[in-house]
Each structure stands twice: as structure tokens, then as C-alpha cells.
Motif scaffolding. Structure first.
Motif, PDB file in Angstrom:
ATOM      1  N   SER A 324       0.810  -1.397   0.087  1.00  0.00           N
ATOM      2  CA  SER A 324      -0.128   0.045   0.001  1.00  0.00           C
ATOM      3  C   SER A 324       1.021   1.185   0.108  1.00  0.00           C
ATOM      4  O   SER A 324       1.974   1.241   0.616  1.00  0.00           O
ATOM      5  N   SER A 325       0.400   2.279  -0.575  1.00  0.00           N
ATOM      6  CA  SER A 325       1.250   3.456  -0.670  1.00  0.00           C
ATOM      7  C   SER A 325       0.961   4.304   0.518  1.00  0.00           C
ATOM      8  O   SER A 325      -0.113   4.187   1.013  1.00  0.00           O
ATOM      9  N   ASN A 326       1.854   5.352   0.800  1.00  0.00           N
ATOM     10  CA  ASN A 326       1.811   6.041   1.862  1.00  0.00           C
ATOM     11  C   ASN A 326       1.738   5.634   3.197  1.00  0.00           C
ATOM     12  O   ASN A 326       1.957   4.359   3.511  1.00  0.00           O
ATOM     13  N   PHE A 327       2.109   6.399   4.450  1.00  0.00           N
ATOM     14  CA  PHE A 327       2.411   6.047   5.682  1.00  0.00           C
ATOM     15  C   PHE A 327       3.238   4.778   5.853  1.00  0.00           C
ATOM     16  O   PHE A 327       2.995   3.834   6.481  1.00  0.00           O
ATOM     17  N   PHE A 328       4.569   5.029   5.550  1.00  0.00           N
ATOM     18  CA  PHE A 328       5.515   3.964   5.627  1.00  0.00           C
ATOM     19  C   PHE A 328       5.696   3.748   7.059  1.00  0.00           C
ATOM     20  O   PHE A 328       6.087   2.696   7.387  1.00  0.00           O
ATOM     21  N   GLN A 329       5.434   4.826   7.963  1.00  0.00           N
ATOM     22  CA  GLN A 329       5.961   4.473   9.425  1.00  0.00           C
ATOM     23  C   GLN A 329       4.919   3.564   9.994  1.00  0.00           C
ATOM     24  O   GLN A 329       5.137   2.920  11.170  1.00  0.00           O
ATOM     25  N   SER A 330       3.687   3.457   9.214  1.00  0.00           N
ATOM     26  CA  SER A 330       2.829   2.386   9.850  1.00  0.00           C
ATOM     27  C   SER A 330       3.084   0.941   9.393  1.00  0.00           C
ATOM     28  O   SER A 330       2.166   0.149   9.737  1.00  0.00           O
ATOM     29  N   ARG A 331       4.024   0.778   8.598  1.00  0.00           N
ATOM     30  CA  ARG A 331       4.100  -0.746   8.157  1.00  0.00           C
ATOM     31  C   ARG A 331       4.160  -1.639   9.319  1.00  0.00           C
ATOM     32  O   ARG A 331       3.949  -2.837   9.207  1.00  0.00           O
ATOM     33  N   ALA A 332       4.852  -1.363  10.749  1.00  0.00           N
ATOM     34  CA  ALA A 332       4.846  -2.349  11.383  1.00  0.00           C
ATOM     35  C   ALA A 332       3.876  -2.704  12.221  1.00  0.00           C
ATOM     36  O   ALA A 332       3.344  -3.777  12.302  1.00  0.00           O
ATOM     37  N   ARG A 333       2.684  -1.575  12.078  1.00  0.00           N
ATOM     38  CA  ARG A 333       1.433  -1.849  12.594  1.00  0.00           C
ATOM     39  C   ARG A 333       0.777  -2.662  11.609  1.00  0.00           C
ATOM     40  O   ARG A 333      -0.172  -3.498  12.090  1.00  0.00           O
ATOM     41  N   PHE A 334       0.775  -2.366  10.194  1.00  0.00           N
ATOM     42  CA  PHE A 334       0.143  -3.237   9.241  1.00  0.00           C
ATOM     43  C   PHE A 334       0.535  -4.556   9.284  1.00  0.00           C
ATOM     44  O   PHE A 334      -0.440  -5.513   8.937  1.00  0.00           O
ATOM     45  N   LEU A 335       1.681  -4.775   9.767  1.00  0.00           N
ATOM     46  CA  LEU A 335       2.316  -6.469   9.850  1.00  0.00           C
ATOM     47  C   LEU A 335       1.885  -6.954  11.039  1.00  0.00           C
ATOM     48  O   LEU A 335       1.860  -8.061  11.247  1.00  0.00           O
ATOM     49  N   LEU A 336       1.452  -6.220  12.204  1.00  0.00           N
ATOM     50  CA  LEU A 336       1.233  -6.784  13.289  1.00  0.00           C
ATOM     51  C   LEU A 336      -0.039  -7.993  13.177  1.00  0.00           C
ATOM     52  O   LEU A 336       0.219  -9.062  14.122  1.00  0.00           O
ATOM     53  N   PRO A 337      -0.963  -7.889  12.485  1.00  0.00           N
ATOM     54  CA  PRO A 337      -1.983  -8.948  12.401  1.00  0.00           C
ATOM     55  C   PRO A 337      -1.249 -10.276  11.876  1.00  0.00           C
ATOM     56  O   PRO A 337      -1.753 -11.519  11.943  1.00  0.00           O
ATOM     57  N   ALA A 338       0.057 -10.220  11.109  1.00  0.00           N
ATOM     58  CA  ALA A 338       0.567 -11.532  10.622  1.00  0.00           C
ATOM     59  C   ALA A 338       1.308 -12.238  11.532  1.00  0.00           C
ATOM     60  O   ALA A 338       2.462 -12.262  11.711  1.00  0.00           O
TER      61      ALA A 338
END
Length: 383
Positions: A324-338
């Protein structure tokens, strides 16, 4: 008939207590590590001379609280560029609905949001313990739950965010799938679909598991129903946004207000390259390392003998998080459900003595807590 139901309830009560006692260390460690992480956030807030409550209720939490208090009351409007302006319809309804329920008994909205996050996190830790235990024993179950709760994106677990609720639904859906409780698993997938868009990965996993059961002619009609109802929550909310916006792609269209779209990872890898080649280290560098670690762990999970639905869910969650584009700093949060990414690490760490884990896990906790607190208090970006 009534006596039989009463006997079953009496018999199930001790087993439930025994199950809770088994999971109690995982739940307790989850709570302890969240307290430590919140303490780090409090200290960083004190250094920034800002109340930690401001950060807890900021960014996505602010939107969730708005929906909990006012519903989806914003009209859909366009900016000067012809694209939609930010709108609360992007934020899925289940988490704010549970927050709104707690406010009915007099709990302030922010306190209700924190309570839901805390209770859902405990439920998620319990479910993850059960998954790991059934896979490779109680020690692995404990480590799966703990590693998930102290990962780089775990700051969201003590904010007014919906990640803990999603993870609770994901974990128990997989528990029910393993026990071939198809209708209950499908029902939880429906609720997950009302929590976050990334629930599509869970819905796909439930569908594949149901198809396998159908082809193997197991459990009769139940896999059919479980697989068919799983996407109803997600599709239902997309349909609601369609009605509100007048566009079948309404939810995805509204994401343009945040410059968010699926870009096959172009933005992520551009940011990774910048983080690793910049003259000055920053949170971008740390996030780039988190992304690379996630990719390595993804390959590691493929080399680990795991149930196929787990593999499908984990892979799709990573793809959604990194493409997904934008909010690179949120990648760790986006990965949390994995959570699947934690399994091979848990299998490896389970071989270490307790004295090593007693040092290693708190160090990871403090490091992750600092990373999330730094994003909030110093970089002033959403974790």
C-alpha cells in the motif's frame, strides 16, 4: 433435556477454568509488557512535555472515537483537486461500535476505547497461545503470544486502535477452524470483516480451509456455510459505503484522501532504499529494517511446516501491509496481524533456557516500545 444442558454446563466450567489457567501466563505477560510499553510512552511524552493521553487519542484513534460518539455523520465531499476529503467512512464499524456500547454505562469514550483494546488484546494472547500450543506445545504457544505482543507494531495495542480486536477475532477463528467448528469460524470472520479491510486475508484462509474440507468430504454441509458466510461482514460494509458514496469502489475511492492505494509495493521499496542509503539514520531506517525482517520471516514461514490456512493468511497479510502507498511509518502496525511470522521465531526461541529469554524478551519489549513512542512523541507521525 434441561438436566442434560445443566450437566454439560457444569462439566464445561472446570475445563474452561483449566484452559484459562494454561493461558494465564501468556495473558499475564501480555499485560506486563503492555504496562512496560505504556511506561516508555509516558516517559517519552514527559520529555516532549505533552500528556500521553493526547497521543493515545490521536491519529486513527481520533477517527474511531468520532464514529463511536457521532456515527458516520460526515457528508462525502470533494476537495479542490476533485478527490474526496478525509471521511470517517474509511474506518470500519465494529471497534467504534464496541466503544459506543461501553459509553452507554458511563465510561468516557477514550477509557472505553482503551478498555476494548486491553480486553481484546488479552483474548488475542489467549487465542495465540492455544494456536502455538496445539502446533508445538505450551512453550511455543506462550512465545507466539508474547512475540506478537512485543513486536515493532505493538504500540497500537495500547492505543485507541482496532488491531487488538482484529487479532482476537483472527486467532480464535483459526482455533475454531482447527476444531472444525465451521459455523462459528465463519461467524468470527464476519466480525473480522467489520473490523479492518485486511480481514480479507482471514476470509481467504477460511474459504480455502472450507474448500479443502469439501473436497475431502468432511463435516457435511458445515464447511459450505462457514466458507460462504465468512466474507459477508467485509462485503456488507463495502456495500454500505457504496450506498453512501454512490460508487461501487467507494471505500477504495475514499482512501485517496490519504493517498492510499494498492501499488504492488513500489512506495514501500522506495522508502526502504531511502532508509538504508540515507546519510542520517532516522525512524525511516528503523522501519526499513522492520520491513526487511518481515520479508525474511515470510520466507522462513514458507520453509516451516505450518497449516495451509495459516500460510495463506500470513502471506496475504504481509502483501497487503507492504503493497500500500503512503504511511511508511505504519508498516510495523500493518504487519502486526501477521502472527504467522512469529511462529518460526517462537520455535527457535523455545530451545533457549529461561534465563536467556528473561533477558531477551524485555529487551525486545523496550526496543519496540521506544520505536512506537518515538514515532508518536518525537516524529509526530501515526504509528
Amino acid at each position: 433435556m434441561q438436566q442434560s444442558s445443566l450437566d454439560e454446563a457444569v462439566e464445561s466450567s472446570p475445563s474452561l477454568r483449566a484452559a484459562f489457567r494454561q493461558a494465564a501466563p501468556a495473558i499475564s505477560l501480555y499485560l506486563v509488557f503492555q504496562i512496560v510499553a505504556f511506561g516508555v510512552l509516558w516517559m517519552m511524552s514527559w520529555k516532549a512535555d505533552v500528556s500521553p493521553g493526547r497521543f493515545i487519542a490521536n491519529f486513527d484513534a481520533n477517527w474511531f472515537l468520532s464514529v463511536a460518539q457521532h456515527g458516520y455523520d460526515q457528508p462525502v465531499t470533494l476537495g479542490a483537486n476533485g478527490l474526496p476529503v478525509e471521511n470517517s467512512l474509511v474506518f470500519f464499524p465494529l471497534y467504534p461500535a464496541t466503544v459506543a456500547l461501553l459509553t452507554l454505562v458511563g465510561i468516557p469514550p477514550l477509557g472505553a476505547a482503551m478498555t476494548i483494546s486491553l480486553l481484546a488484546g488479552c483474548a488475542a494472547a489467549w487465542g495465540l497461545f492455544v494456536l502455538g500450543r496445539d502446533l508445538a506445545g505450551p512453550r511455543v504457544g506462550l512465545l507466539v503470544a508474547v512475540l506478537w505482543s512485543i513486536g515493532p507494531g505493538s504500540t497500537a495495542l495500547h492505543l485507541g486502535y482496532s488491531e487488538s480486536l482484529l487479532m482476537a477475532l483472527v486467532a480464535w477463528t483459526f482455533v475454531l477452524l482447527a476444531r472444525r467448528e465451521w459455523l462459528a469460524a465463519g461467524g468470527l470472520a464476519v466480525l473480522a470483516g467489520l473490523t479492518r479491510a485486511s480481514s480479507g486475508a482471514l476470509i481467504a484462509a477460511v474459504g480455502i480451509a472450507a474448500l479443502i474440507a469439501v473436497f475431502q468430504r468432511r463435516d457435511g454441509w458445515r464447511p459450505w456455510i462457514g466458507g460462504l458466510i465468512a466474507p459477508l461482514g467485509l462485503l456488507g460494509y463495502f456495500g454500505y459505503v457504496w450506498i453512501q458514496t454512490g460508487r461501487p469502489d467507494g471505500w477504495f475511492w475514499l482512501q485517496n484522501a490519504w493517498q492510499m492505494h494498492f501499488d504492488f509495493g513500489v512506495f514501500t521499496w522506495t522508502q526502504v532504499r531511502e532508509g538504508l542509503t540515507s546519510d542520517h539514520a532516522s525512524w525511516i531506517t528503523v522501519t526499513a529494517l522492520v520491513v526487511l525482517a518481515a520479508v525474511v520471516l515470510q520466507f522462513w514461514t514458507w520453509a516451516t511446516r505450518l497449516p495451509l490456512p495459516w500460510q495463506i493468511y500470513g502471506t496475504l497479510t504481509v502483501v497487503i501491509a507492504l503493497c500500500s502507498s503512503n504511511f511508511f511509518q505504519s508498516r510495523a502496525r500493518f504487519l502486526l496481524p501477521a502472527f504467522v511470522l512469529t511462529v518460526p521465531v517462537a520455535l527457535m526461541l523455545a530451545k533457549l533456557p529461561n534465563r536467556v529469554l528473561a533477558v531477551l524478551l524485555p529487551v525486545i519489549t523496550v526496543g519496540s516500545a521506544w520505536y512506537g513512542a518515538f514515532l508518536l512523541t518525537i516524529a509526530h507521525v501515526a504509528p
